[in-house]
Scaffold this active site. Sequence first.
Site, PDB file in Angstrom:
ATOM      1  N   SER A 140       0.855  -1.194   0.000  1.00  0.00           N
ATOM      2  CA  SER A 140       0.000   0.000   0.000  1.00  0.00           C
ATOM      3  C   SER A 140       0.887   1.239   0.000  1.00  0.00           C
ATOM      4  CB  SER A 140      -0.875   0.027   1.260  1.00  0.00           C
ATOM      5  OG  SER A 140      -1.512   1.290   1.387  1.00  0.00           O
ATOM      6  N   TYR A 153      -0.972  -0.434  10.428  1.00  0.00           N
ATOM      7  CA  TYR A 153      -1.287  -0.908   9.069  1.00  0.00           C
ATOM      8  C   TYR A 153      -0.164  -0.503   8.108  1.00  0.00           C
ATOM      9  CZ  TYR A 153      -3.550  -1.186   4.489  1.00  0.00           C
ATOM     10  OH  TYR A 153      -3.832  -1.464   3.172  1.00  0.00           O
TER      11      TYR A 153
HETATM   12  P1  NAP Z   1     -11.281  -6.297   1.230  1.00  0.00           P
HETATM   13  O1  NAP Z   1     -12.288  -5.885   0.209  1.00  0.00           O
HETATM   14  O2  NAP Z   1     -11.588  -6.117   2.680  1.00  0.00           O
HETATM   15  O3  NAP Z   1     -10.857  -7.813   0.923  1.00  0.00           O
HETATM   16  C1  NAP Z   1      -9.925  -8.465   1.753  1.00  0.00           C
HETATM   17  C2  NAP Z   1      -9.843  -9.918   1.339  1.00  0.00           C
HETATM   18  O4  NAP Z   1      -8.990 -10.594   2.268  1.00  0.00           O
HETATM   19  C3  NAP Z   1     -11.184 -10.613   1.366  1.00  0.00           C
HETATM   20  O5  NAP Z   1     -11.254 -11.553   0.329  1.00  0.00           O
HETATM   21  C4  NAP Z   1     -11.184 -11.310   2.714  1.00  0.00           C
HETATM   22  O6  NAP Z   1     -12.018 -12.441   2.616  1.00  0.00           O
HETATM   23  C5  NAP Z   1      -9.714 -11.686   2.827  1.00  0.00           C
HETATM   24  N1  NAP Z   1      -9.336 -11.904   4.215  1.00  0.00           N
HETATM   25  C6  NAP Z   1      -9.493 -11.054   5.260  1.00  0.00           C
HETATM   26  N2  NAP Z   1      -9.066 -11.626   6.398  1.00  0.00           N
HETATM   27  C7  NAP Z   1      -8.646 -12.878   6.059  1.00  0.00           C
HETATM   28  C8  NAP Z   1      -8.125 -13.966   6.803  1.00  0.00           C
HETATM   29  N3  NAP Z   1      -7.951 -13.878   8.123  1.00  0.00           N
HETATM   30  N4  NAP Z   1      -7.786 -15.093   6.146  1.00  0.00           N
HETATM   31  C9  NAP Z   1      -7.976 -15.183   4.808  1.00  0.00           C
HETATM   32  N5  NAP Z   1      -8.453 -14.189   4.052  1.00  0.00           N
HETATM   33  C10 NAP Z   1      -8.800 -13.044   4.676  1.00  0.00           C
HETATM   34  O7  NAP Z   1      -9.921  -5.497   1.009  1.00  0.00           O
HETATM   35  P2  NAP Z   1      -9.144  -5.044  -0.329  1.00  0.00           P
HETATM   36  O8  NAP Z   1      -9.216  -3.572  -0.360  1.00  0.00           O
HETATM   37  O9  NAP Z   1      -9.548  -5.844  -1.500  1.00  0.00           O
HETATM   38  O10 NAP Z   1      -7.680  -5.422   0.132  1.00  0.00           O
HETATM   39  C11 NAP Z   1      -6.846  -6.324  -0.560  1.00  0.00           C
HETATM   40  C12 NAP Z   1      -5.417  -5.914  -0.287  1.00  0.00           C
HETATM   41  O11 NAP Z   1      -5.188  -4.611  -0.810  1.00  0.00           O
HETATM   42  C13 NAP Z   1      -5.075  -5.850   1.204  1.00  0.00           C
HETATM   43  O12 NAP Z   1      -3.780  -6.388   1.412  1.00  0.00           O
HETATM   44  C14 NAP Z   1      -5.090  -4.352   1.483  1.00  0.00           C
HETATM   45  O13 NAP Z   1      -4.271  -4.010   2.570  1.00  0.00           O
HETATM   46  C15 NAP Z   1      -4.570  -3.812   0.166  1.00  0.00           C
HETATM   47  N6  NAP Z   1      -4.894  -2.406  -0.079  1.00  0.00           N
HETATM   48  C16 NAP Z   1      -6.173  -1.982  -0.192  1.00  0.00           C
HETATM   49  C17 NAP Z   1      -6.434  -0.631  -0.411  1.00  0.00           C
HETATM   50  C18 NAP Z   1      -7.832  -0.083  -0.545  1.00  0.00           C
HETATM   51  O14 NAP Z   1      -8.029   1.136  -0.448  1.00  0.00           O
HETATM   52  N7  NAP Z   1      -8.823  -0.920  -0.762  1.00  0.00           N
HETATM   53  C19 NAP Z   1      -5.381   0.279  -0.516  1.00  0.00           C
HETATM   54  C20 NAP Z   1      -4.077  -0.180  -0.394  1.00  0.00           C
HETATM   55  C21 NAP Z   1      -3.846  -1.536  -0.188  1.00  0.00           C
HETATM   56  P3  NAP Z   1     -12.783 -13.176   3.812  1.00  0.00           P
HETATM   57  O15 NAP Z   1     -13.440 -12.114   4.634  1.00  0.00           O
HETATM   58  O16 NAP Z   1     -13.738 -14.054   3.063  1.00  0.00           O
HETATM   59  O17 NAP Z   1     -11.739 -13.938   4.543  1.00  0.00           O
END
Ligand code: NAP
Length: 262
Positions: A140, A153
């Site tokens: 990120s 984070y």
């Molecule tokens: P999200 O919509 O909350 O999705 C997170 C995913 O991780 C879901 O599929 C969730 O599925 C899974 N997950 C969460 N806890 C878990 C666990 N304990 N074991 C296995 N799977 C787990 O978030 P996202 O935005 O797509 O994030 C994906 C990545 O991008 C993350 O690493 C995040 O830090 C990074 N990121 C996001 C943003 C943003 O603004 N969205 C910005 C920078 C970086 P389940 O709940 O089904 O387990």
Amino acid sequence: MTNKPSVLVTGASTGIGAVYAERFARRGHDLVLVARNAERLETLATQLRSETGVDVDVVPADLTDAQDLSRIEKRLREDARIGVLVNNAGTSIPRGFLEQDGDDISRLIALNVTAVTRLAHAAAPRFARSGEGVIINVASVVGLAPEMGATVYGATKAFVLFLSQGLNIELASNGVYIQAVLPAATRTEIWDHVGVDVNTLAGVMEVGDLVDAALVGYDRREQVTIPPLPDAAQWASLDAARQAMLPNFAQSEPARRYRSAA
Ligand code: NAP
């Protein structure tokens, strides 16, 4: 079944991981989908099988659970069809450091740091032996910006960036490619988990645009891809400034400015 490597995507049930799964399926890769929510994974798998014809294996797992994590590690070690690991599962926690709960911090680190590292560590030896393989680590921009107010984070994401850079140095000569992807605010459910209404934020990227840009960086074999950053020279100059310090670290004496208390 295709002759392309299978792709194991963590956090594939929604958000960035679900889009990675969909995009790799459309490129003709079989998939292994990992997350906790089995129902969501099955729905995505059914859709992708019927729309793209690829094989999709659903492996529900909580990556903060030691037994579940070791099942996924075993799969990465033993399944020679898997040639791409998308280390995407990650989360954030609400509030500032003083208000955060210690157990929540531990779970955050378990998912964003420990699981990412262990899964890379499970896949990398087989990739190195075979002379090819890819690890995509979703970090990120917060990992570059303590000013953004998400300290733990951001620290986990700084770790993921460092891990990716170090692994490239260690593994490139074995034919293994590691990409660190640094999204900024992207429209996914992660914002619900930190209690922020994403619609109140400026400059939010749509998740499809984010993953498509990350895949442009992947196809170019970029080591660090920052989809929202307009000027690539800014990242290059930060990295060059860091590298310029390296020859100066080996000194038998402290720097002159530390030799007196004044
Ligand atoms: P999200 O919509 O909350 O999705 C997170 C995913 O991780 C879901 O599929 C969730 O599925 C899974 N997950 C969460 N806890 C878990 C666990 N304990 N074991 C296995 N799977 C787990 O978030 P996202 O935005 O797509 O994030 C994906 C990545 O991008 C993350 O690493 C995040 O830090 C990074 N990121 C996001 C943003 C943003 O603004 N969205 C910005 C920078 C970086 P389940 O709940 O089904 O387990």
